[in-house]
Design a protein around this motif. Structure first.
Motif: not given
Length: 284
Positions: A105-122
């Motif tokens: 699911a594209a939405e689930r993959e997006h959440e994965e990137i948001m958590l694993n990468v974006a939240a970590l960087v932010d």
């Protein structure tokens, strides 16, 4: 390069179970105050009360879904409002998906990137400057053994962990002379329910599986010695080293052949590292 834990404050994402829980227990035993972050407020409050009673440390709870847009900013604001100075940031929260990419699911993959990468960087972006201003601080980022190779059926997960490893090592080189320690932790399979969540098992990996406490011990050992990365476990170290000896395309094919196949398409599993997880769905 000894590191003094006592009286300092650590913020741990994904703190309610698995590797995050093991970090919380180990650091509280060393006298660190804690900010515990995950989605499950009830579980966090039970843990906070237990650690405060057992070790006498201050424990703060922030229930938050870090995969949502702006969550890292919200967390940083909560820390500031409580008058806390974070000395050690542990970016542990994350999850992995498994199966053919076109079936995810594209939405689930997006959440994965948001958590694993974006939240970590932010979150790093918001908590790193105060550390530099004080001339001292530390960051532990949970990467994965999966960071060393592209992995079929876990394409997004492996790519996010490769980012975490590269990002962490760059920060280590950039700030090591300004009092900031940065460690990327790259575990292989950890004794949690990751495989059960995916609908498969850990059979065939007895020599690779570590306890969360072993991962934490290796992480803190690396932190204390100022290292930029650590791969817990001898066999995992050998596997990570072997990726340097083969072309990445061959390595990707070999890695794919070792993955479990009995899993429903589009399934996902929570993780604080490569092939590791906690019972609570992520982010934790």
């Amino acid at each position: 390069m000894a590191y003094d834990y006592r009286g300092k404050t650590a913020l741990i994402t994904g703190a309610s179970s698995g590797i995050g829980l093991a970090f919380a227990q180990a650091l509280a035993a060393r006298g660190m105050h804690l900010v515990l972050v995950a989605r499950s407020e009830e579980r966090l409050r039970r843990l906070a009360a237990e650690l405060h009673q057992r070790h006498g440390v201050r424990t703060e709870v922030v229930a938050l879904d870090l995969s949502r847009e702006g969550a890292a900013t919200q967390l940083a604001q909560a820390v500031q409002e409580r008058g806390l100075a974070i000395d050690l940031l542990i970016n542990n929260a994350g999850f992995g998906t498994y199966g053919p990419f076109d079936e995810q699911a594209a939405e689930r993959e997006h959440e994965e990137i948001m958590l694993n990468v974006a939240a970590l960087v932010d979150l790093t972006h918001r908590l790193l400057p105060p550390m530099l201003a004080r001339g001292e601080g530390a960051i532990i980022n949970l990467a994965s053994l999966a960071a060393f190779l592209p992995i079929p059926h876990m394409a997004v997960y492996a790519a996010t962990k490769a980012f975490v490893l590269s990002f962490s090592q760059a920060l280590w080189a950039e700030y090591r002379r300004r009092g900031l320690r940065v460690v990327a932790v790259c575990p292989g399979p950890v004794a949690t329910n990751f495989f059960a969540v995916m609908g498969t098992s850990q059979e065939g990996m007895p020599g690779l599986i570590l306890a969360p406490e072993q991962v934490v011990a290796a992480s803190l050992h690396a932190l204390e010695r100022g290292r930029s990365q650590v791969v817990p476990g001898l066999l995992n170290k050998l596997m990570a080293f072997s990726t340097r000896l083969v072309p990445r395309t061959l390595g990707a094919r070999v890695a794919g052949s070792f993955l479990p196949r009995r899993v429903q398409s589009g399934s996902s599993a929570p993780s604080g590292s490569s092939l590791s997880s906690a019972p609570e769905p992520q982010p934790r």
